[in-house]
Write a protein that holds these residues in place. Sequence first.
Motif, PDB file in Angstrom:
ATOM      1  N   GLN A 198       0.833  -1.201   0.000  1.00 20.79           N
ATOM      2  CA  GLN A 198       0.000   0.000   0.000  1.00 20.79           C
ATOM      3  C   GLN A 198       0.872   1.257   0.000  1.00 20.79           C
ATOM      4  OE1 GLN A 198      -1.830   1.379   3.688  1.00 20.79           O
ATOM      5  NE2 GLN A 198      -3.824   1.380   2.683  1.00 20.79           N
ATOM      6  N   LEU A 199       1.919   1.255   0.832  1.00 24.44           N
ATOM      7  CA  LEU A 199       2.836   2.391   0.887  1.00 24.44           C
ATOM      8  C   LEU A 199       3.544   2.586  -0.447  1.00 24.44           C
ATOM      9  CD1 LEU A 199       4.269   4.528   2.735  1.00 24.44           C
ATOM     10  CD2 LEU A 199       6.021   2.783   3.134  1.00 24.44           C
ATOM     11  N   LEU A 200       3.982   1.499  -1.045  1.00 25.63           N
ATOM     12  CA  LEU A 200       4.673   1.559  -2.327  1.00 25.63           C
ATOM     13  C   LEU A 200       3.771   2.139  -3.408  1.00 25.63           C
ATOM     14  CD1 LEU A 200       7.171   0.923  -4.021  1.00 25.63           C
ATOM     15  CD2 LEU A 200       6.333  -1.440  -4.246  1.00 25.63           C
ATOM     16  N   GLU A 201       2.519   1.697  -3.441  1.00 29.28           N
ATOM     17  CA  GLU A 201       1.573   2.220  -4.425  1.00 29.28           C
ATOM     18  C   GLU A 201       1.317   3.703  -4.210  1.00 29.28           C
ATOM     19  OE1 GLU A 201       0.278   0.898  -7.222  1.00 29.28           O
ATOM     20  OE2 GLU A 201       1.724  -0.690  -6.785  1.00 29.28           O
ATOM     21  N   ALA A 202       1.298   4.124  -2.949  1.00 30.35           N
ATOM     22  CA  ALA A 202       1.087   5.540  -2.649  1.00 30.35           C
ATOM     23  C   ALA A 202       2.241   6.387  -3.187  1.00 30.35           C
ATOM     24  CB  ALA A 202       0.939   5.733  -1.140  1.00 30.35           C
ATOM     25  N   TYR A 203       3.472   5.921  -2.973  1.00 35.17           N
ATOM     26  CA  TYR A 203       4.617   6.663  -3.507  1.00 35.17           C
ATOM     27  C   TYR A 203       4.620   6.656  -5.031  1.00 35.17           C
ATOM     28  CZ  TYR A 203       6.893   7.445   0.987  1.00 35.17           C
ATOM     29  OH  TYR A 203       7.195   7.889   2.260  1.00 35.17           O
ATOM     30  N   ARG A 204       4.250   5.536  -5.626  1.00 32.18           N
ATOM     31  CA  ARG A 204       4.174   5.492  -7.086  1.00 32.18           C
ATOM     32  C   ARG A 204       3.162   6.500  -7.617  1.00 32.18           C
ATOM     33  NH1 ARG A 204       3.944  -1.096  -7.297  1.00 32.18           N
ATOM     34  NH2 ARG A 204       6.198  -1.515  -7.507  1.00 32.18           N
ATOM     35  N   SER A 205       2.021   6.595  -6.967  1.00 34.62           N
ATOM     36  CA  SER A 205       0.964   7.479  -7.447  1.00 34.62           C
ATOM     37  C   SER A 205       1.367   8.949  -7.367  1.00 34.62           C
ATOM     38  CB  SER A 205      -0.333   7.242  -6.660  1.00 34.62           C
ATOM     39  OG  SER A 205      -0.197   7.656  -5.313  1.00 34.62           O
ATOM     40  N   VAL A 206       2.241   9.275  -6.417  1.00 31.88           N
ATOM     41  CA  VAL A 206       2.670  10.665  -6.251  1.00 31.88           C
ATOM     42  C   VAL A 206       3.848  11.015  -7.171  1.00 31.88           C
ATOM     43  CG1 VAL A 206       3.696  12.313  -4.625  1.00 31.88           C
ATOM     44  CG2 VAL A 206       1.834  10.819  -3.874  1.00 31.88           C
ATOM     45  N   TRP A 207       4.826  10.126  -7.270  1.00 32.02           N
ATOM     46  CA  TRP A 207       6.085  10.459  -7.934  1.00 32.02           C
ATOM     47  C   TRP A 207       6.213   9.941  -9.359  1.00 32.02           C
ATOM     48  CZ3 TRP A 207       9.658  13.777  -6.020  1.00 32.02           C
ATOM     49  CH2 TRP A 207       9.552  14.118  -4.670  1.00 32.02           C
ATOM     50  N   GLN A 208       5.729   8.745  -9.640  1.00 32.41           N
ATOM     51  CA  GLN A 208       5.936   8.164 -10.968  1.00 32.41           C
ATOM     52  C   GLN A 208       5.195   8.958 -12.043  1.00 32.41           C
ATOM     53  OE1 GLN A 208       5.021   4.006 -11.407  1.00 32.41           O
ATOM     54  NE2 GLN A 208       6.938   3.338 -10.490  1.00 32.41           N
ATOM     55  N   GLY A 209       5.874   9.202 -13.145  1.00 34.43           N
ATOM     56  CA  GLY A 209       5.230   9.851 -14.279  1.00 34.43           C
ATOM     57  C   GLY A 209       5.176  11.363 -14.219  1.00 34.43           C
ATOM     58  N   THR A 210       5.697  11.980 -13.142  1.00 36.82           N
ATOM     59  CA  THR A 210       5.746  13.441 -13.105  1.00 36.82           C
ATOM     60  C   THR A 210       6.921  13.906 -13.959  1.00 36.82           C
ATOM     61  OG1 THR A 210       7.040  13.335 -11.052  1.00 36.82           O
ATOM     62  CG2 THR A 210       4.663  13.636 -10.840  1.00 36.82           C
ATOM     63  N   GLU A 211       6.637  14.810 -14.893  1.00 39.05           N
ATOM     64  CA  GLU A 211       7.647  15.147 -15.901  1.00 39.05           C
ATOM     65  C   GLU A 211       8.061  16.601 -15.924  1.00 39.05           C
ATOM     66  OE1 GLU A 211       6.818  13.728 -19.814  1.00 39.05           O
ATOM     67  OE2 GLU A 211       6.028  11.795 -19.110  1.00 39.05           O
ATOM     68  N   ASN A 212       7.165  17.524 -15.597  1.00 33.33           N
ATOM     69  CA  ASN A 212       7.496  18.940 -15.766  1.00 33.33           C
ATOM     70  C   ASN A 212       6.802  19.785 -14.702  1.00 33.33           C
ATOM     71  OD1 ASN A 212       5.379  18.103 -18.160  1.00 33.33           O
ATOM     72  ND2 ASN A 212       4.713  19.938 -17.040  1.00 33.33           N
ATOM     73  N   PHE A 213       7.331  20.986 -14.490  1.00 31.91           N
ATOM     74  CA  PHE A 213       6.740  21.957 -13.560  1.00 31.91           C
ATOM     75  C   PHE A 213       5.345  22.340 -14.064  1.00 31.91           C
ATOM     76  CE2 PHE A 213       6.630  26.145 -11.352  1.00 31.91           C
ATOM     77  CZ  PHE A 213       7.015  25.723 -10.087  1.00 31.91           C
ATOM     78  N   PRO A 214       4.412  22.648 -13.158  1.00 27.23           N
ATOM     79  CA  PRO A 214       3.030  22.891 -13.601  1.00 27.23           C
ATOM     80  C   PRO A 214       2.765  24.252 -14.248  1.00 27.23           C
ATOM     81  CG  PRO A 214       3.183  23.085 -11.229  1.00 27.23           C
ATOM     82  CD  PRO A 214       4.509  22.576 -11.693  1.00 27.23           C
ATOM     83  N   VAL A 215       3.773  25.105 -14.321  1.00 23.75           N
ATOM     84  CA  VAL A 215       3.601  26.406 -14.970  1.00 23.75           C
ATOM     85  C   VAL A 215       4.747  26.618 -15.951  1.00 23.75           C
ATOM     86  CG1 VAL A 215       3.199  28.875 -14.633  1.00 23.75           C
ATOM     87  CG2 VAL A 215       2.581  27.275 -12.815  1.00 23.75           C
ATOM     88  N   ALA A 216       4.439  27.187 -17.112  1.00 27.10           N
ATOM     89  CA  ALA A 216       5.451  27.435 -18.139  1.00 27.10           C
ATOM     90  C   ALA A 216       5.951  28.875 -18.081  1.00 27.10           C
ATOM     91  CB  ALA A 216       4.874  27.147 -19.523  1.00 27.10           C
ATOM     92  N   LYS A 217       7.212  29.065 -18.481  1.00 28.66           N
ATOM     93  CA  LYS A 217       7.803  30.397 -18.587  1.00 28.66           C
ATOM     94  C   LYS A 217       7.737  30.890 -20.029  1.00 28.66           C
ATOM     95  CE  LYS A 217      11.250  30.107 -14.863  1.00 28.66           C
ATOM     96  NZ  LYS A 217      12.699  30.185 -14.547  1.00 28.66           N
ATOM     97  N   SER A 218       7.947  32.192 -20.186  1.00 35.25           N
ATOM     98  CA  SER A 218       8.023  32.780 -21.514  1.00 35.25           C
ATOM     99  C   SER A 218       9.476  32.729 -21.998  1.00 35.25           C
ATOM    100  CB  SER A 218       7.546  34.230 -21.487  1.00 35.25           C
ATOM    101  OG  SER A 218       7.831  34.878 -22.712  1.00 35.25           O
ATOM    102  N   VAL A 219       9.663  32.441 -23.282  1.00 33.60           N
ATOM    103  CA  VAL A 219      11.018  32.426 -23.847  1.00 33.60           C
ATOM    104  C   VAL A 219      11.575  33.842 -23.962  1.00 33.60           C
ATOM    105  CG1 VAL A 219      10.653  30.287 -25.131  1.00 33.60           C
ATOM    106  CG2 VAL A 219      10.096  32.483 -26.209  1.00 33.60           C
TER     107      VAL A 219
END
Length: 285
Positions: A113-134
Motif C-alpha cells: 500500500q505504501l509503495l503504491e502511494a509513492y508510485r501514485s505521487v512520484w511516478q510519471g511526473t515530468e514537468n513543472f506545472p507552470v510554463a515560462k516565456s522564452v
Amino acid sequence: MKKSKLRIYLLLVPCMLLIIAGELIFLDIRGTVGSLSMDTVQGEPFRAMNLSDGTYEKILKEAERTGEEPEELLAVSMVLHRFSLTPFRVESGGRYRRAKKLLLAYRENAYNQLLEAYRSVWQGTENFPVAKSVRLSEDFSYEDSWMQKRSYAGKRNHEGCDVFGTVQKPGYYPVLSVSSGYVEQIGWLTLGGYRIGIRSDTGGYFYYAHLSSYGRDFTVGERIWAGEVLGYMGDTGYGEEGTAGKFPPHLHFGIYISGKESAEISVNPYPILRYLEKNVRKFAF
C-alpha cells in the motif's frame, strides 16, 4: 599456552562485537519495520513528504546504478528513517535489502500500500506545472504552505502549494499537466474557482485551481498528456461562479491519493515542485 589463549580471546572479541552490532542493527530494522501499518499512508509523517532538496535525484541515480525501482528505494528508506529523508539517508545496500525482506515477510500488505502511494505521487511526473516565456528572464515563487491555516469559509488547512509568477496578470502563464492521465473533475468550485483535476496513470490526483480560463473545452474522461496546457494562471474563486480578483493571480497546486472508503488524502506537493522545477518548460507568449 596462556599467550595462545590470549591471542584467541583477542581475535574473538572483535568478532563477537561485530555479531552483537549486527544483531542490534537487525533488531532496530525489525522494530522500525514493525511500526508500518495499513494506516501509515493516512498519517502526517507519510503525507508530509519530508524529502530535502536533491533526495529524489539521488534516488533516481541509485535506482539506475542498482536496478531497483526508485519508489521501492524511496519507500524502504522512508520506513527506515521514520519518514524524514535526506540524500545521505537513501538506502540501497545491505540495510535496504534486509528491511525490504522483513517488510515483505511481516508487513506485506502495508508495504505494498505504501509503495503504491509513492508510485501514485512520484511516478510519471515530468514537468513543472507552470510554463515560462522564452522572451523574459523570470522566476516562480512558492513556499511550503501545505497544512497552513486558512480562514475563508471557516477554519481549514491549506491542502497544496501556491505558485506565483513575476507577472501578476491573470491569463498570462500557461498551466501544464505535470503527468499524463485523464480528466476526472472540471468546473467551478467556491474555493478553487475554475479548476481541473487530472487522475494520473499511476493513480495520483493532481489538482490545478484558480485558473483564469481553460486551455480548451475539456470533458471528463478525456486523455491528457504531460506538458499539455490545461489552462492559465488566474485569480478566480472565493465566491459564486465568475468571482475573481480577491487575491493575486497564482496557481493552487494540490496532490491527492486514494484513501479509505474512496476518500482522497492530500499529500505535500512542495518536494515534488522542488524536483520538477528543474524541468520548467518555455513557451512563446
